[in-house]
Design a protein around this motif. Structure first.
Motif, PDB file in Angstrom:
ATOM      1  N   TYR A 126       0.847  -1.189   0.000  1.00 48.09           N
ATOM      2  CA  TYR A 126       0.000   0.000   0.000  1.00 48.09           C
ATOM      3  C   TYR A 126       0.882   1.240   0.000  1.00 48.09           C
ATOM      4  CZ  TYR A 126      -3.574  -3.298   1.563  1.00 48.09           C
ATOM      5  OH  TYR A 126      -4.425  -4.365   1.657  1.00 48.09           O
ATOM      6  N   LYS A 127       0.491   2.231  -0.777  1.00 52.59           N
ATOM      7  CA  LYS A 127       1.174   3.526  -0.773  1.00 52.59           C
ATOM      8  C   LYS A 127       0.352   4.480   0.082  1.00 52.59           C
ATOM      9  CE  LYS A 127       3.682   3.227  -5.034  1.00 52.59           C
ATOM     10  NZ  LYS A 127       4.241   3.956  -6.143  1.00 52.59           N
ATOM     11  N   LEU A 128       1.025   5.135   1.014  1.00 53.38           N
ATOM     12  CA  LEU A 128       0.351   6.045   1.936  1.00 53.38           C
ATOM     13  C   LEU A 128       1.026   7.401   1.926  1.00 53.38           C
ATOM     14  CD1 LEU A 128       0.101   3.700   5.034  1.00 53.38           C
ATOM     15  CD2 LEU A 128      -1.631   4.079   3.300  1.00 53.38           C
ATOM     16  N   LYS A 129       0.235   8.435   2.203  1.00 49.10           N
ATOM     17  CA  LYS A 129       0.775   9.777   2.362  1.00 49.10           C
ATOM     18  C   LYS A 129       0.894  10.075   3.848  1.00 49.10           C
ATOM     19  CE  LYS A 129      -0.634  12.029  -1.825  1.00 49.10           C
ATOM     20  NZ  LYS A 129      -1.143  13.263  -2.401  1.00 49.10           N
ATOM     21  N   VAL A 130       1.939  10.799   4.194  1.00 46.88           N
ATOM     22  CA  VAL A 130       2.159  11.240   5.563  1.00 46.88           C
ATOM     23  C   VAL A 130       2.035  12.763   5.562  1.00 46.88           C
ATOM     24  CG1 VAL A 130       3.746  11.229   7.517  1.00 46.88           C
ATOM     25  CG2 VAL A 130       3.738   9.312   5.927  1.00 46.88           C
ATOM     26  N   ARG A 131       1.057  13.290   6.281  1.00 48.51           N
ATOM     27  CA  ARG A 131       0.829  14.739   6.342  1.00 48.51           C
ATOM     28  C   ARG A 131       1.600  15.307   7.526  1.00 48.51           C
ATOM     29  NH1 ARG A 131      -4.099  14.932   8.100  1.00 48.51           N
ATOM     30  NH2 ARG A 131      -4.467  12.713   8.057  1.00 48.51           N
ATOM     31  N   LEU A 132       2.845  15.711   7.293  1.00 48.43           N
ATOM     32  CA  LEU A 132       3.683  16.213   8.376  1.00 48.43           C
ATOM     33  C   LEU A 132       3.404  17.677   8.688  1.00 48.43           C
ATOM     34  CD1 LEU A 132       7.062  14.529   7.443  1.00 48.43           C
ATOM     35  CD2 LEU A 132       5.480  13.877   9.234  1.00 48.43           C
ATOM     36  N   ALA A 133       3.322  18.508   7.668  1.00 42.65           N
ATOM     37  CA  ALA A 133       3.072  19.939   7.860  1.00 42.65           C
ATOM     38  C   ALA A 133       2.476  20.478   6.568  1.00 42.65           C
ATOM     39  CB  ALA A 133       4.368  20.666   8.194  1.00 42.65           C
TER      40      ALA A 133
END
Length: 148
Positions: A126-133
């Motif tokens: 699975y490809k996931l996005k990480v919303r850091l800022a």
């Protein structure tokens, strides 16, 4: 009367804005609820200083998050889960499980920053996005591997 907004006020402005409002509105609504203060030289200087400090803090945090994002962008994290017959998972893989797998590599990320959509309920990649800022969203890859 000129006032400096302390908090966001619907249909008026955001915190830190200097607005010209009716005297009664300021005296009866904004000032008693501490939504605003009178705009004089001292208060204006304080607000400008607070905005400058907030901008510096936000810029520093964004820089740190960009460095963190560069360190995890494109990495693959493996999560081993128990499976039953026909390779069906017992439960699902949640954001907390993925955050724990990332933590094992020495990188600390809050599970609320992971954008799963739904918990992962099947084996695979699975490809996931990480919303850091704001504007910093690296992509990671998660492999869900079954163990008997």
């Amino acid at each position: 009367m000129k006032v400096i907004l302390q908090k966001d006020v619907l249909n008026l402005g955001d915190a830190g804005d200097i607005k010209e409002v009716a005297d009664g509105y300021a005296r009866n609504f904004l000032l008693p609820r501490r939504l605003a203060v009178r705009a004089n030289d001292g208060n204006t200087k304080v607000i400008v200083h607070q905005k400058r400090l907030a901008d510096l803090k936000r810029d520093k945090r964004t820089k740190v998050m960009k460095d963190l994002g560069a360190s995890i962008d494109g990495k693959v994290f493996e999560i081993k889960v128990k499976v039953g017959e026909n390779d069906r998972l017992f439960g699902s893989v949640t954001a907390g499980d993925i955050a724990l797998a990332i933590k094992k590599t020495g990188i600390e990320i809050d599970k609320r920053k992971l954008d799963l959509g739904e918990p992962l309920k099947a084996l695979g990649e699975y490809k996931l996005k990480v919303r850091l800022a704001e504007g910093v969203t690296p992509n990671i890859q998660v492999k869900v591997i079954g163990e008997a």
